[in-house]
Design an enzyme around this catalytic site. Sequence first.
Site, PDB file in Angstrom:
ATOM      1  CD  GLU A 275      -3.057  -0.922   0.183  1.00  0.00           C
ATOM      2  OE1 GLU A 275      -3.073   0.132  -0.492  1.00  0.00           O
ATOM      3  OE2 GLU A 275      -3.899  -1.829   0.044  1.00  0.00           O
TER       4      GLU A 275
ATOM      5  NE  ARG B 152      -3.696   2.758  -0.381  1.00  0.00           N
ATOM      6  CZ  ARG B 152      -5.017   2.941  -0.301  1.00  0.00           C
ATOM      7  NH1 ARG B 152      -5.507   4.151  -0.219  1.00  0.00           N
ATOM      8  NH2 ARG B 152      -5.837   1.904  -0.292  1.00  0.00           N
TER       9      ARG B 152
ATOM     10  CG  ASP C  49      -5.675  -7.565  -7.696  1.00  0.00           C
ATOM     11  OD1 ASP C  49      -4.609  -7.789  -7.097  1.00  0.00           O
ATOM     12  OD2 ASP C  49      -6.585  -6.846  -7.221  1.00  0.00           O
TER      13      ASP C  49
ATOM     14  CD  GLU D 145     -10.714  -2.075  -8.458  1.00  0.00           C
ATOM     15  OE1 GLU D 145      -9.731  -1.812  -7.746  1.00  0.00           O
ATOM     16  OE2 GLU D 145     -11.894  -1.808  -8.103  1.00  0.00           O
TER      17      GLU D 145
ATOM     18  CB  THR E 212      -2.019  -1.227  -9.236  1.00  0.00           C
ATOM     19  OG1 THR E 212      -3.210  -2.011  -9.235  1.00  0.00           O
ATOM     20  CG2 THR E 212      -1.513  -1.001  -7.827  1.00  0.00           C
TER      21      THR E 212
END
Length: 775
Positions: free
Chosen positions: A179, A183, A311, A445, A529
């Site tokens: 994360e 981010r 994913d 998504e 992502t």
Amino acid sequence: MARSRLVTGHGIWKYFNPAYYHGRTMRLALLFMLFISVSMVVWDRQTRGRDHELEVSKLNKQVLRLQRMLGDVKSVKEDATVRTLKNVKEEPVDAKRKQRVKEAMIHAWSSYEKYAWGKDELQPQTKDGVDSFGGLGATIIDALDTLYIMGLHEQFQKAREWVATSLDFDKDYDASMFETTIRVVGGLLSSYDLSGDKLFLEKAKDIADRLLPAWNSSSGIPYNIINLRHGNAHNPTWAGGDSNLAESGTEQLEFIALSQRTGDPKYQQKVEKVITVLNKNYPADGLLPVYINPDTAEPSYSTITFGGGGDSFYEYLLKVWVFVNKNLTVKHYRDMWEKSMNGLLSLVKKSTPSSFTYICEKSGSSLTHKMDELACFAPGMLALGSSGYDDPTQAKKFLTLAEELAWTCYNFYQSTPTKLAGENYVFNSGSDMSVGALSNILRPETVESLFYLWRLTGNKTYQDWGWDIFEAFEKNSRIETGYVGLKDVNTGVKDNKMQSFFLAETLKYLYLLFSPTTVIPLDEWVFNTEAHPLKIVPWKDQVNPGQSNSVQRRKPRVTLRKRRFEAHLHCDADSAYLCRSCDVKFHASNFLFSRHVRRAICPGCSSLTGDIVSGSLSPWPAKITCSCCGTSSSSASSCCSELSSSTTRKTIVNRGPRRREKGVNAVADGIFVNWCDELGLNGDSKNEVVSLASLALAVWKTRGTKVILAAAFWFGVRNARKTMTCPRLKKVEDVTGVAAGMIRAGEGKLARAVTLQLRRCRVDSEEGWAENDNV
């Protein structure tokens, strides 16, 4: 009268007789005026003709351009290999929709600014903030590039001020490595790429350095949790000590980008080792379970999914290939991705009776007919990757699959009373699909995939679907103090959190869905992502991960000039040269290699006639006097002390074919000494030897004096081996792989000759590298 009759007796030809105008000035003036008039008419006709031809040419070019544009539009639906739409202008309806999305961003940002400034995320219902990520200001960093792209410069500057004055990573906090990377590192790098403000790059480097110890496992597979202050890394207890696939394989984009922008390869080396390790035993179907043992890199028995946990690993296999300009050095990423997509086909099923295409999950040999909304990133990924197939049939097949999956994901939203999708859906025979987990947390998504499909196909249906989703968010999630998710998509009961990715991803993709294609074009940017766009850097500017930091800064530049080449290297400060042209004595750090002599470049007249007159650099075949021990010899290898001196740079060149062998050895020793000193090689590091080989190969590939440089490459590696006693070098392929790379590049005979030389070495686990002349 006789003369007059003679002239007039010739009829019309009298006007061509000069005697006719003798003494008759009026007639002569009329003739001159007639000549001028005719000339003007002819000139005007010719000018008009040229202008007409130019206009016709311009019109023909316009017709051809319009025909090409028409062909592009037609190929949008007919040709699956189209890469991205170019210069599609904004229509009025799109401009209005884009403005509505911008207004939504302003509402979300101002609510956060008012009630939760500096906190990670806003809780709109209670009008306060919560530190979900250790107090790193996740919403601010996540929203930076969205603010910039939307032109909200005042808000961007305030966020930038907070980053400069309040963002502090020195926290005793166990952070999620995944994360924090997508981010924080991604958000800061994207802001740097967009604005050029080096503050963001420095902050990205700071947090990345704190994350690096996470990769210090036995195999190189990272641990998923790391303490930002102390660097202690571990995996969560509920994972049984294993690392998660997506969380371990979704840092490549950010860390490769950081190496490119800082010139420091350590970030890229860490993350690329993960892919190298996984690729060694990559399954035939390209599908990995979601948990991996960080010590052995062996997959644990667990679910295979394109939803949560798996994913973004597959997403980054494709995006790294795109990000690094689809270069051969990252072709294994594309190969792994294509293998995984073939495996994905085995998970694709259709519902009954409506034939919705969906992706199953797999445990062992059994399939679970469930699909996460998180897996709705797959249509966009498939559309982006379809253009990379050489076979048009394959490209069309995967683009069609992307379109079918996008229709299913859109119906995730349309199938509920609120028109917002649940977290996952279950597919049952005869009843299509039903919502599983009922919550909606403002996920991006599906909108992401609609954006990619619009950009890659031009089908405006995807814009309409995206608008339907946006209006559902506006109706059900917008409140006076921000945006909230839903606890239940059937009843519309609200939760109390505005996720940072709503500003980073959902609103950004919606804004770009209605923007001209020139805004963040897909052939110039790659989205991580978390939807942070990273600028694609030209290959010539990229970092070679096999080289050390000093080499990155001081790499020799070699250019071919007929039968000689220039090498800009470092030489002693006390080396003096005398210019033959201007008789000036000077010091120089740039000098020229030729077939026979080495001369310096005069700074006064820029001539190549400066002969060395003092210093430790002497032209071949002059004898060299060692500054350490006084030894005098014509061989560069006669004095080990001199060769190992870090203050001496000896470079001797081949004088001619008859001295080829001696010259080759001298050049090899010179190259080895210079590079060994600059790299600081001490003989006990595998990476340092690879760096040396990479440098030699880089020079070899410049197409200079190939025989000398090919041999120099071999002898340089040989000399490096002689100094090594490292038992960790178990495989001769560590070196021969470089020569194999030459052969793949089409270098032919010389590369094969070097390969044969390399095969003469053997590995002894106790003594390290050694020569085996009997092989």
